[in-house]
Design a protein around this motif. Structure first.
Motif, mmCIF file in Angstrom:
data_model
loop_
_atom_site.group_PDB
_atom_site.id
_atom_site.type_symbol
_atom_site.label_atom_id
_atom_site.label_comp_id
_atom_site.label_asym_id
_atom_site.label_seq_id
_atom_site.Cartn_x
_atom_site.Cartn_y
_atom_site.Cartn_z
ATOM 1 N N HIS A 114 0.896 -1.021 -0.009
ATOM 2 C CA HIS A 114 -0.197 0.026 -0.013
ATOM 3 C C HIS A 114 0.847 1.108 0.048
ATOM 4 N N ARG A 115 2.143 1.285 0.760
ATOM 5 C CA ARG A 115 2.905 2.377 0.785
ATOM 6 C C ARG A 115 3.247 2.698 -0.739
ATOM 7 N N ALA A 116 3.936 1.705 -1.207
ATOM 8 C CA ALA A 116 4.219 1.841 -2.583
ATOM 9 C C ALA A 116 3.447 2.558 -3.642
ATOM 10 N N HIS A 117 2.098 1.907 -3.305
ATOM 11 C CA HIS A 117 0.940 2.551 -4.204
ATOM 12 C C HIS A 117 0.689 3.929 -4.024
ATOM 13 N N ASP A 118 0.643 4.203 -2.612
ATOM 14 C CA ASP A 118 0.256 5.630 -2.126
ATOM 15 C C ASP A 118 1.312 6.540 -2.678
ATOM 16 N N ASP A 119 2.626 6.324 -2.308
ATOM 17 C CA ASP A 119 3.754 6.977 -2.542
ATOM 18 C C ASP A 119 3.956 7.398 -4.197
ATOM 19 N N MET A 120 3.279 6.556 -5.241
ATOM 20 C CA MET A 120 3.349 6.892 -6.673
ATOM 21 C C MET A 120 2.211 7.468 -7.133
ATOM 22 N N LEU A 121 1.069 7.717 -6.117
ATOM 23 C CA LEU A 121 0.006 8.269 -6.938
ATOM 24 C C LEU A 121 0.336 9.678 -7.581
ATOM 25 N N PRO A 122 -0.464 9.958 -8.652
ATOM 26 C CA PRO A 122 -0.052 10.980 -9.615
ATOM 27 C C PRO A 122 -0.789 12.502 -8.575
ATOM 28 N N THR A 123 0.134 13.235 -8.840
ATOM 29 C CA THR A 123 -0.481 14.794 -8.386
ATOM 30 C C THR A 123 -0.610 15.702 -9.503
ATOM 31 N N GLU A 124 -1.211 16.705 -9.267
ATOM 32 C CA GLU A 124 -1.433 17.514 -10.465
ATOM 33 C C GLU A 124 -0.355 17.955 -11.343
ATOM 34 N N ALA A 125 1.016 18.078 -10.656
ATOM 35 C CA ALA A 125 2.291 18.399 -11.166
ATOM 36 C C ALA A 125 2.688 17.238 -12.176
ATOM 37 N N THR A 126 2.456 15.861 -11.790
ATOM 38 C CA THR A 126 2.802 14.669 -12.460
ATOM 39 C C THR A 126 1.641 13.829 -13.262
ATOM 40 N N ALA A 127 0.503 14.324 -13.204
ATOM 41 C CA ALA A 127 -0.663 13.705 -13.714
ATOM 42 C C ALA A 127 -0.156 13.356 -15.225
ATOM 43 N N THR A 128 0.577 14.243 -16.019
ATOM 44 C CA THR A 128 0.663 13.632 -17.316
ATOM 45 C C THR A 128 2.197 13.079 -17.486
ATOM 46 N N SER A 129 2.797 12.862 -16.313
ATOM 47 C CA SER A 129 4.287 12.165 -16.605
ATOM 48 C C SER A 129 4.288 10.938 -16.641
ATOM 49 N N ALA A 130 5.347 10.218 -17.212
ATOM 50 C CA ALA A 130 5.531 8.871 -17.358
ATOM 51 C C ALA A 130 5.301 8.044 -16.099
ATOM 52 N N VAL A 131 5.544 8.735 -14.975
ATOM 53 C CA VAL A 131 5.242 7.875 -13.636
ATOM 54 C C VAL A 131 3.768 7.574 -13.748
ATOM 55 N N ALA A 132 2.928 8.515 -14.020
ATOM 56 C CA ALA A 132 1.461 8.266 -13.801
ATOM 57 C C ALA A 132 1.047 7.346 -14.755
ATOM 58 N N LEU A 133 1.771 6.865 -15.807
ATOM 59 C CA LEU A 133 1.213 5.920 -16.912
ATOM 60 C C LEU A 133 1.763 4.607 -16.662
ATOM 61 N N ASN A 134 2.351 4.182 -15.380
ATOM 62 C CA ASN A 134 2.969 2.798 -15.442
ATOM 63 C C ASN A 134 2.249 2.319 -14.241
ATOM 64 N N PRO A 135 2.411 1.028 -13.992
ATOM 65 C CA PRO A 135 1.969 0.411 -12.587
ATOM 66 C C PRO A 135 3.038 0.796 -11.810
ATOM 67 N N VAL A 136 2.745 0.580 -10.198
ATOM 68 C CA VAL A 136 3.726 1.068 -9.383
ATOM 69 C C VAL A 136 4.712 -0.428 -9.142
ATOM 70 N N GLN A 137 6.205 -0.039 -8.938
ATOM 71 C CA GLN A 137 6.875 -0.831 -8.710
ATOM 72 C C GLN A 137 6.873 -1.327 -7.410
ATOM 73 N N VAL A 138 6.169 -2.261 -6.863
ATOM 74 C CA VAL A 138 5.979 -2.611 -5.468
ATOM 75 C C VAL A 138 7.292 -3.486 -5.200
ATOM 76 N N PRO A 139 7.381 -3.490 -3.659
ATOM 77 C CA PRO A 139 8.490 -4.290 -3.156
ATOM 78 C C PRO A 139 8.401 -5.698 -3.424
ATOM 79 N N GLY A 140 9.375 -6.276 -3.718
ATOM 80 C CA GLY A 140 9.587 -7.836 -4.236
ATOM 81 C C GLY A 140 11.001 -8.236 -4.780
ATOM 82 N N MET A 141 11.084 -9.199 -5.593
ATOM 83 C CA MET A 141 12.102 -9.704 -6.026
ATOM 84 C C MET A 141 11.939 -9.972 -7.528
ATOM 85 N N LEU A 142 12.970 -9.595 -8.241
ATOM 86 C CA LEU A 142 13.258 -9.629 -9.502
ATOM 87 C C LEU A 142 14.470 -10.670 -10.092
ATOM 88 N N MET A 143 14.164 -11.794 -10.807
ATOM 89 C CA MET A 143 15.227 -12.542 -11.167
ATOM 90 C C MET A 143 15.629 -12.346 -12.701
#
Length: 498
Positions: free
Chosen positions: A372-401
């Protein structure tokens, strides 16, 4: 003690009319081959110790946030794909479960579904998601049917935003308890066409000892109702080897499957996983049996239960789709379970979800607060609503191989052995020849039959197929195949049968 046997194998390779002889010292162990016995079903291996087989070859990797954003802007190269969506809530912990995560709480679930569907909406619009169709979707847990009727609808609507192939299989997993008509109608009206219910046993006392809700009559009545749907597939899981579950009770369970009207069934063996209530009781010298029985099936008894189940359904003309799955008719396809063993791309969503993206295995961490923290931290604001960050899913904690260099080959082995038939034409001839000692050992030990083009598991082999997969990967680790440049090649697998 494990005894290693070194044997010398002469392999003939025919290449451009030239005949050469290669000699290799092979290491074979009982954990690879099983052992010779008058009854391989009961004694080829000591015990099944894991639910799945796999081998190394991948390593953990760290992905910068910018790279994560780029991933979702790149089209997929996979030919077949799936979505896996995880609902990590349960009302009760069953005695055999070692992955209980979060107790069911309406407010916690509501917040989770809200954030999860937001992530699904974002992901569905990315080039990665839109580049190719999805063959199947699986909503697992946990107990997904513990969510509310409206939340079932929200989830179905979010899934529908992805490009699903025609007749895509969309599965909702759960339990019958609490899955009322309102949830059922919202599910079928919003794209879910397959339902997998964990019955485990129909016997009321065995169910109570295992921590399950409801009695046999309720289960049969409800399954009969749901199975009348004109197109949805209804599938159930049974576990053999539960405390108090005698062979007589198991046979009654099998008869109840036929009476229930369901379209498919999985038969899973109870295995001794650490952390379960069954194992905790065993450590204290106790058995979580029923009021009538403390019977605890050993490996040999479980082998007989498997054979009884397999013979029962096949005598009723049910088709076997894998070593543990049978279907009454063609509406049950088990697409997700089949494709997941083939190393396809699986986009994972939710805390605890696992899958793969661009060939990289990934497992989201289970901790809800971090998710939830990762989701909330990445929510778009007015300043970032059109940025690339707002157009992609959240990178949540986990492991990549890192990508498994043997992924395509491993998929052939896993899918073939799980289905009970390994098509040797799918292997390059040097690999097929390299595996000849192992295949012949399996045949000698009653686990498989071998022809020029196919390895077919016997009933005993199907029961022990996870051990055999593990043994095959161990064989390849102990006996690496020589690099291609160092040996002649052929495209004919026919030389391996003897």
């Amino acid at each position: 003690m494990i005894y290693r046997t070194k044997i010398t194998i002469d392999n003939d390779y025919h290449y451009q009319n030239n005949f050469s002889m290669l000699r290799a010292v092979m290491i074979l162990t009982p954990s690879m081959t099983g052992i010779a016995s008058p009854d391989p079903l009961q004694h080829a291996f000591k015990v099944k110790s894991a639910p799945h087989a796999g081998r190394g070859g991948s390593r953990p990797v760290f992905l910068e946030p910018q790279q994560w954003q780029q991933w979702w802007q790149q089209p997929s190269q996979a030919s077949e794909r799936a979505l896996y969506i995880h609902i990590p809530f349960c009302r009760k912990r069953c005695s055999f479960c070692n992955f209980f995560e979060n107790g069911t709480n309406p407010e916690r679930i509501s917040r989770y579904i809200k954030n999860l569907t937001e992530q699904l909406h974002i992901a569905a619009d990315t080039p990665l998601a839109q580049s190719r169709g999805f063959n199947t979707v699986y909503v697992g847990g946990g107990t997904p049917t513990d969510i509310s009727s409206d939340e079932v609808k929200q989830l179905g609507e979010a899934i529908s935003r992805f490009p699903l192939v025609d007749n895509a299989e969309v599965t909702l997993e759960g339990r019958l308890n609490g899955f009322d008509d309102d949830k059922w109608h919202n599910a079928t009206a919003n794209g879910f066409n397959r339902f997998s219910f964990g019955v485990q046993s129909f016997d009321t006392q065995v169910r109570q000892a295992a921590g399950r809700f409801d009695d046999k009559d309720f289960l049969l009545n409800r399954l009969n109702q749901l199975s009348q749907h004109p197109s949805a597939s209804i599938v159930i899981d049974l576990i053999f080897g539960l405390p108090g579950q005698t062979m007589d009770i198991w046979q009654q369970d099998l008869l109840a499957v036929i009476d229930s009207g369901v379209h498919g069934v999985d038969l899973y063996q109870l295995i001794g996983l650490s952390g379960t209530r069954i194992e905790h009781a065993r450590e204290k010298g106790k058995i979580l049996g029923t009021a009538l029985s403390e019977f605890q099936a050993d490996s040999q008894a479980r082998a007989n239960m498997y054979a009884t189940g397999a013979n029962h359904f096949e005598s009723q003309n049910w088709q076997r789709l894998s070593s543990c799955h049978w279907r009454r008719d063609s509406r049950e396809r088990s697409v997700y379970n089949s494709l997941a063993k083939s190393g396809i791309e699986i986009l994972p969503f939710g805390a605890g979800a696992g899958g793969s993206i661009h060939g990289h295995g990934c497992m989201n961490a289970r901790d809800l607060k971090q998710w939830h923290r990762a989701h909330d931290d990445m929510l778009p604001t007015e300043a970032t609503a059109t940025s690339a960050v707002a157009l992609n899913p959240v990178q949540v904690p986990g492991m990549l191989m890192s990508p498994n260099p043997s992924a395509s080959l491993d998929a052939i082995f896993k899918r073939g052995l799980d289905s009970g038939q390994l098509d040797l034409n799918l292997l390059q001839s040097p690999m097929a020849l390299h595996l000849t000692p192992l295949f012949n050992a399996w045949r000698t030990n009653g686990l498989a039959e071998l022809t020029q083009n196919q390895l077919t598991l016997t009933l005993a082999g199907r029961f022990w197929n996870v051990n055999m997969q593990t043994g095959l990967f161990e064989f390849l680790a102990e006996n690496p195949l020589q690099p291609t440049a160092n040996r002649p090649q052929t495209h004919s697998p026919h030389a391996i049968a003897s």
